[in-house]
Scaffold this motif. Structure first.
Motif, PDB file in Angstrom:
ATOM      1  N   ALA A 351      -8.046 -11.887 -14.349  1.00 52.91           N
ATOM      2  CA  ALA A 351      -8.813 -12.472 -14.050  1.00 52.91           C
ATOM      3  C   ALA A 351      -9.472 -13.489 -14.020  1.00 52.91           C
ATOM      4  O   ALA A 351     -10.327 -14.028 -13.687  1.00 52.91           O
ATOM      5  CB  ALA A 351      -9.403 -11.354 -15.797  1.00 52.91           C
ATOM      6  N   ALA A 352      -8.147 -14.204 -15.042  1.00 53.75           N
ATOM      7  CA  ALA A 352      -8.543 -15.669 -15.124  1.00 53.75           C
ATOM      8  C   ALA A 352      -8.618 -16.778 -13.469  1.00 53.75           C
ATOM      9  O   ALA A 352      -9.085 -17.247 -13.488  1.00 53.75           O
ATOM     10  CB  ALA A 352      -7.144 -16.575 -16.035  1.00 53.75           C
ATOM     11  N   ALA A 353      -7.342 -15.897 -13.148  1.00 50.87           N
ATOM     12  CA  ALA A 353      -7.603 -16.710 -11.514  1.00 50.87           C
ATOM     13  C   ALA A 353      -8.502 -16.657 -10.668  1.00 50.87           C
ATOM     14  O   ALA A 353      -9.446 -17.744 -10.316  1.00 50.87           O
ATOM     15  CB  ALA A 353      -6.521 -16.171 -10.609  1.00 50.87           C
ATOM     16  N   TYR A 354      -9.071 -14.908 -10.973  1.00 54.09           N
ATOM     17  CA  TYR A 354     -10.721 -14.590  -9.960  1.00 54.09           C
ATOM     18  C   TYR A 354     -11.671 -15.902 -10.531  1.00 54.09           C
ATOM     19  O   TYR A 354     -12.393 -16.304  -9.604  1.00 54.09           O
ATOM     20  CB  TYR A 354     -10.560 -13.634 -10.736  1.00 54.09           C
ATOM     21  N   ALA A 355     -11.553 -15.918 -11.738  1.00 54.93           N
ATOM     22  CA  ALA A 355     -13.281 -16.473 -12.167  1.00 54.93           C
ATOM     23  C   ALA A 355     -13.068 -17.692 -11.430  1.00 54.93           C
ATOM     24  O   ALA A 355     -13.869 -18.477 -11.655  1.00 54.93           O
ATOM     25  CB  ALA A 355     -13.218 -15.814 -13.939  1.00 54.93           C
ATOM     26  N   LYS A 356     -11.528 -18.344 -12.395  1.00 56.99           N
ATOM     27  CA  LYS A 356     -11.283 -20.575 -11.726  1.00 56.99           C
ATOM     28  C   LYS A 356     -11.813 -20.250 -10.456  1.00 56.99           C
ATOM     29  O   LYS A 356     -12.199 -21.168 -10.060  1.00 56.99           O
ATOM     30  CB  LYS A 356      -9.960 -20.036 -12.270  1.00 56.99           C
ATOM     31  N   LYS A 357     -11.165 -19.241  -9.464  1.00 56.28           N
ATOM     32  CA  LYS A 357     -11.308 -19.702  -7.467  1.00 56.28           C
ATOM     33  C   LYS A 357     -13.022 -19.651  -8.169  1.00 56.28           C
ATOM     34  O   LYS A 357     -13.795 -20.150  -6.712  1.00 56.28           O
ATOM     35  CB  LYS A 357     -10.777 -18.054  -7.349  1.00 56.28           C
ATOM     36  N   MET A 358     -13.791 -18.405  -8.039  1.00 59.44           N
ATOM     37  CA  MET A 358     -15.218 -18.324  -8.468  1.00 59.44           C
ATOM     38  C   MET A 358     -16.400 -19.297  -8.880  1.00 59.44           C
ATOM     39  O   MET A 358     -16.678 -20.498  -7.576  1.00 59.44           O
ATOM     40  CB  MET A 358     -15.540 -16.726  -8.644  1.00 59.44           C
ATOM     41  N   SER A 359     -15.598 -19.715  -9.029  1.00 63.80           N
ATOM     42  CA  SER A 359     -16.415 -21.175 -10.356  1.00 63.80           C
ATOM     43  C   SER A 359     -15.990 -22.491  -9.294  1.00 63.80           C
ATOM     44  O   SER A 359     -16.379 -23.154  -9.052  1.00 63.80           O
ATOM     45  CB  SER A 359     -15.485 -21.235 -11.312  1.00 63.80           C
ATOM     46  N   GLU A 360     -14.534 -21.982  -8.949  1.00 63.50           N
ATOM     47  CA  GLU A 360     -14.401 -23.490  -7.827  1.00 63.50           C
ATOM     48  C   GLU A 360     -15.009 -23.197  -6.680  1.00 63.50           C
ATOM     49  O   GLU A 360     -15.660 -24.119  -5.941  1.00 63.50           O
ATOM     50  CB  GLU A 360     -13.045 -23.355  -7.768  1.00 63.50           C
ATOM     51  N   GLN A 361     -15.423 -22.325  -5.966  1.00 57.45           N
ATOM     52  CA  GLN A 361     -16.157 -21.964  -4.978  1.00 57.45           C
ATOM     53  C   GLN A 361     -17.906 -22.119  -5.242  1.00 57.45           C
ATOM     54  O   GLN A 361     -18.328 -22.163  -4.265  1.00 57.45           O
ATOM     55  CB  GLN A 361     -15.570 -20.768  -3.928  1.00 57.45           C
ATOM     56  N   THR A 381     -10.208 -18.211 -18.500  1.00 57.92           N
ATOM     57  CA  THR A 381     -10.924 -17.133 -17.885  1.00 57.92           C
ATOM     58  C   THR A 381     -12.523 -18.282 -18.246  1.00 57.92           C
ATOM     59  O   THR A 381     -13.935 -18.358 -17.468  1.00 57.92           O
ATOM     60  CB  THR A 381     -10.579 -16.339 -18.531  1.00 57.92           C
ATOM     61  N   LEU A 382     -12.407 -18.451 -19.891  1.00 56.52           N
ATOM     62  CA  LEU A 382     -13.536 -18.999 -20.537  1.00 56.52           C
ATOM     63  C   LEU A 382     -13.942 -19.662 -19.992  1.00 56.52           C
ATOM     64  O   LEU A 382     -15.590 -20.160 -19.715  1.00 56.52           O
ATOM     65  CB  LEU A 382     -13.469 -18.804 -22.278  1.00 56.52           C
ATOM     66  N   ASP A 383     -13.746 -21.274 -19.695  1.00 59.50           N
ATOM     67  CA  ASP A 383     -13.910 -22.690 -18.965  1.00 59.50           C
ATOM     68  C   ASP A 383     -14.396 -22.101 -17.891  1.00 59.50           C
ATOM     69  O   ASP A 383     -15.706 -22.530 -16.948  1.00 59.50           O
ATOM     70  CB  ASP A 383     -12.733 -23.074 -18.655  1.00 59.50           C
ATOM     71  N   SER A 384     -13.679 -21.071 -16.557  1.00 62.62           N
ATOM     72  CA  SER A 384     -14.512 -20.432 -15.343  1.00 62.62           C
ATOM     73  C   SER A 384     -16.003 -19.838 -15.815  1.00 62.62           C
ATOM     74  O   SER A 384     -16.476 -19.920 -14.823  1.00 62.62           O
ATOM     75  CB  SER A 384     -13.848 -19.481 -15.004  1.00 62.62           C
ATOM     76  N   ILE A 385     -16.134 -19.256 -16.799  1.00 59.41           N
ATOM     77  CA  ILE A 385     -16.994 -18.237 -16.866  1.00 59.41           C
ATOM     78  C   ILE A 385     -18.677 -18.962 -17.187  1.00 59.41           C
ATOM     79  O   ILE A 385     -19.283 -19.071 -16.769  1.00 59.41           O
ATOM     80  CB  ILE A 385     -16.975 -17.286 -17.962  1.00 59.41           C
TER      81      ILE A 385
END
Length: 443
Positions: A351-361, A381-385
């Motif tokens: 979950a953390a890796a996906y959320a981070k990747k999506m936020s970076e993109q 995860t929280l930062d990416s959300i």
């Protein structure tokens, strides 16, 4: 204060696991089975630097909500910690448990809603996981004694479904008839409440054993609702219950259940909420808090086998479910196809890796739903959300303390907690789930 010292005290509240709290000259003692506002004689059993434990010897004043445990093995089993409380008192305890951490850990001025409880809080579990043993030549089945591997012998449980208890009783009769209980480690019994279908998983030490076929035949003849009998081979020496090898002895490798009109295939290893009545309540609240209009993109982090994702897909434009367990993702995709849902997709990822990747993109979602394990969400995860900045965030939690920790972080990053709604998924135990509605406050 010393061990074995006798003291008299008044209970002023509860710990998070339902023990009574008695303060002697400001020193807190935790007392199993004592209720708020009760007073009585205690014996100190353990003393730590800042707290201790005591055993209740005699009550001087009794709380009017105290009840006699319905289960004859309640004191030995430990599966249900609150059988001495009325259901009304259990719900009050759980609400206060959540309110305490919201104030103490999250440091939020938010009033927790009344706990959504059950009309009938008995026989609610759709899954039984029952150890099997032979002691002095006698078959024993039941549950482990608190902090031990000793099986407390019983043929029924007040929180398991009546059908699961019937299967257990039939299996005990077959063990006694054929004398092969020593081959078995556990029985795993799953009961689909809506369809009535039953799965029985034999967790055994060896694949071939005497009277295997006769037992299958007699079991399904006795209980015709059984649609699946699965043999699971487990030769491990540790406490892991299910082994990797399986063989279908009767019927299919799954049973089918329904929640809110959605069908789900349930296999031996599938994760599925154990209280189907309250699952509908829990997921219904999550759906309500998402406030979907029909064209939103929703990300469901820690989606498991996709139950929440599919609830949301009935109202959203698109749902993306994220889950790290490959088997769960396969189950989720199968269940989505079973229900003809083409607006939901499942991604096998941390979950953390996906959320981070999506936020970076630069990806974003209108709504994010998180249903993390007991440890809560990690910082990535929280930062990416927050980076994705969804208008609405719905947090489903099975642990109020880690929920409160994460709410504190999210509030500090621009989200506002609107509603904290506890749901009683596990009556007679100290566990409580919560659904929290949050919105993006920084415009």
């Amino acid at each position: 204060m010393k061990k074995n010292e006798h003291v008299f005290g008044v209970c002023s509240g509860y710990t998070s696991d339902g023990h009574g709290v008695v303060k002697i000259d400001g020193f807190p003692l935790f007392v199993k089975g004592m209720m708020n506002k009760e007073s009585g004689e205690l014996v100190v059993t353990l003393v730590k630097k800042s707290y201790g434990f005591a055993r209740l010897l005699k009550l001087d004043k009794v709380n009017e909500e105290r009840v006699s445990p319905a289960c004859p093995i309640a004191k030995q089993c430990g599966g249900c910690q609150l059988q001495h409380m009325s259901y009304k008192e259990q719900l009050a305890f759980k609400k206060q448990k959540v309110q305490d951490v919201i104030e103490r850990i999250a440091k939020l001025d938010v009033q927790v809603e009344d706990v959504l409880g059950m009309t009938q809080p008995d026989h609610y579990r759709n899954k039984g996981q029952i150890p099997v043993g032979v002691v002095k030549g006698q078959v024993v089945t039941g549950f482990y004694r608190i902090n031990s591997n000793t099986i407390i012998d019983t043929d029924s449980c007040g929180i398991q479904s009546v059908k699961i208890n019937a299967v257990l009783q039939t299996m005990r009769s077959l063990f006694k008839k054929y004398g092969n209980a020593g081959v078995f480690r556990h029985l795993l019994i799953k009961h689909a409440f809506v369809t009535g279908e039953v799965m029985v998983v034999w967790i055994v030490r060896q694949k071939k054993f005497a009277h295997r076929e006769e037992m299958v035949q007699e079991l399904v003849q006795t209980i015709p609702e059984i649609k699946s009998v699965v043999l699971n081979l487990n030769t491990r020496e540790d406490n892991v219950i299910l082994g990797k090898q399986e063989e279908v002895l009767y019927g299919e490798s799954f049973i089918t259940d329904e929640i809110n009109g959605l069908k789900f295939h349930i296999s031996a290893k599938s994760f599925y909420q154990v209280n189907p009545v309250q699952t509908k309540v829990l997921y219904g609240k999550a759906l309500e808090f998402c406030d979907l209009k029909g064209n939103e993109t929703v990300i469901d982090l820690y989606c498991g086998v996709g139950t929440i994702s599919m609830f949301l897909a009935q109202k959203a434009g698109k749902v993306i479910g994220i889950e790290i367990v490959e088997q769960a993702v396969r189950d989720a995709r199968e269940n989505a196809a079973l229900n003809g849902l083409n607006n939901v997709e499942f991604v096998c990822s941390d979950a953390a890796a996906y959320a981070k990747k999506m936020s970076e993109q630069g990806g974003r979602a209108d709504v994010v739903v998180v249903d993390p394990p007991r440890k809560g969400c990690d910082q990535v995860t929280l930062d990416s959300i927050v980076q994705m900045a969804p208008e609405r965030l719905v947090y489903v939690s099975c642990d109020p303390a880690t929920l409160a920790r994460d709410l504190r972080i999210l509030e500090g990053k621009g989200y506002r907690v609107e509603v904290v709604q506890p749901v009683d998924m596990f009556p007679w135990t100290h566990h409580v789930e919560c659904v929290v509605s949050m919105s993006w406050a920084e415009k």
